[in-house]
Scaffold this motif. Structure first.
Motif, short mmCIF file in Angstrom:
data_model
loop_
_atom_site.label_atom_id
_atom_site.label_comp_id
_atom_site.label_asym_id
_atom_site.label_seq_id
_atom_site.Cartn_x
_atom_site.Cartn_y
_atom_site.Cartn_z
N ARG A 39 -7.70 -50.75 19.30
CA ARG A 39 -7.38 -51.84 18.39
C ARG A 39 -7.11 -53.12 19.15
O ARG A 39 -6.58 -53.10 20.25
N THR A 40 -7.47 -54.21 18.54
CA THR A 40 -7.23 -55.52 19.12
C THR A 40 -5.80 -55.94 18.78
O THR A 40 -5.39 -55.86 17.63
N THR A 41 -5.10 -56.41 19.77
CA THR A 41 -3.73 -56.85 19.53
C THR A 41 -3.75 -58.24 18.91
O THR A 41 -4.72 -59.00 19.10
N PRO A 42 -2.71 -58.61 18.18
CA PRO A 42 -2.68 -59.95 17.58
C PRO A 42 -2.84 -61.09 18.59
O PRO A 42 -3.59 -62.03 18.32
N PRO A 43 -2.18 -61.04 19.76
CA PRO A 43 -2.40 -62.15 20.71
C PRO A 43 -3.85 -62.22 21.19
O PRO A 43 -4.41 -63.32 21.35
N GLN A 44 -4.47 -61.06 21.41
CA GLN A 44 -5.87 -61.06 21.86
C GLN A 44 -6.76 -61.62 20.75
O GLN A 44 -7.68 -62.40 21.01
N TYR A 45 -6.49 -61.24 19.51
CA TYR A 45 -7.26 -61.74 18.37
C TYR A 45 -7.15 -63.27 18.29
O TYR A 45 -8.15 -63.97 18.11
N LEU A 46 -5.94 -63.79 18.42
CA LEU A 46 -5.74 -65.24 18.33
C LEU A 46 -6.43 -65.96 19.49
O LEU A 46 -6.98 -67.05 19.31
N ARG A 47 -6.43 -65.36 20.69
CA ARG A 47 -7.14 -65.96 21.82
C ARG A 47 -8.63 -66.03 21.55
O ARG A 47 -9.30 -67.04 21.81
#
Length: 98
Positions: A39-47
């Motif tokens: 799963r993609t983490t929220p910080p990675q998604y926002l980046r």
């Protein structure tokens, strides 16, 4: 569609993709199981979103103003056209049935 319906270029392309063997017979490629990604983490998604948004070709202020004026004028013209037709058909039906 059979292989006889294909031209030389199409057969070569299928051979390069691995859909045909050297004799020109169709081959079946084994499907590979796709690994389930973590799963993609929220910080990675926002980046990733930020990086993609930097790639967008944003319009200039002048372009936005110009496009907005075109849209507003088009809406006004079509609204006037529909209103005129509505008035005309209303008047016509009143004259016929009234």
């Amino acid at each position: 569609m059979s292989l006889d319906d294909l031209n030389r270029e199409q057969k070569r392309s299928l051979r390069r993709m691995g859909a045909l063997d050297e004799q020109g017979k169709p081959t079946r490629a084994q499907r590979t199981a796709t690994a389930k990604n973590a799963r993609t983490t929220p910080p990675q998604y926002l980046r990733e979103v930020r990086d993609e948004m930097r790639k967008v070709a944003w319009p200039t202020r002048d372009e936005v103003v110009r496009y907005s004026i075109v849209v507003v004028c088009t809406v006004i013209v079509y609204a006037a056209l529909v209103s005129g037709l509505d008035f005309g058909f209303g008047f016509l039906s009143e004259w016929l049935y009234g």
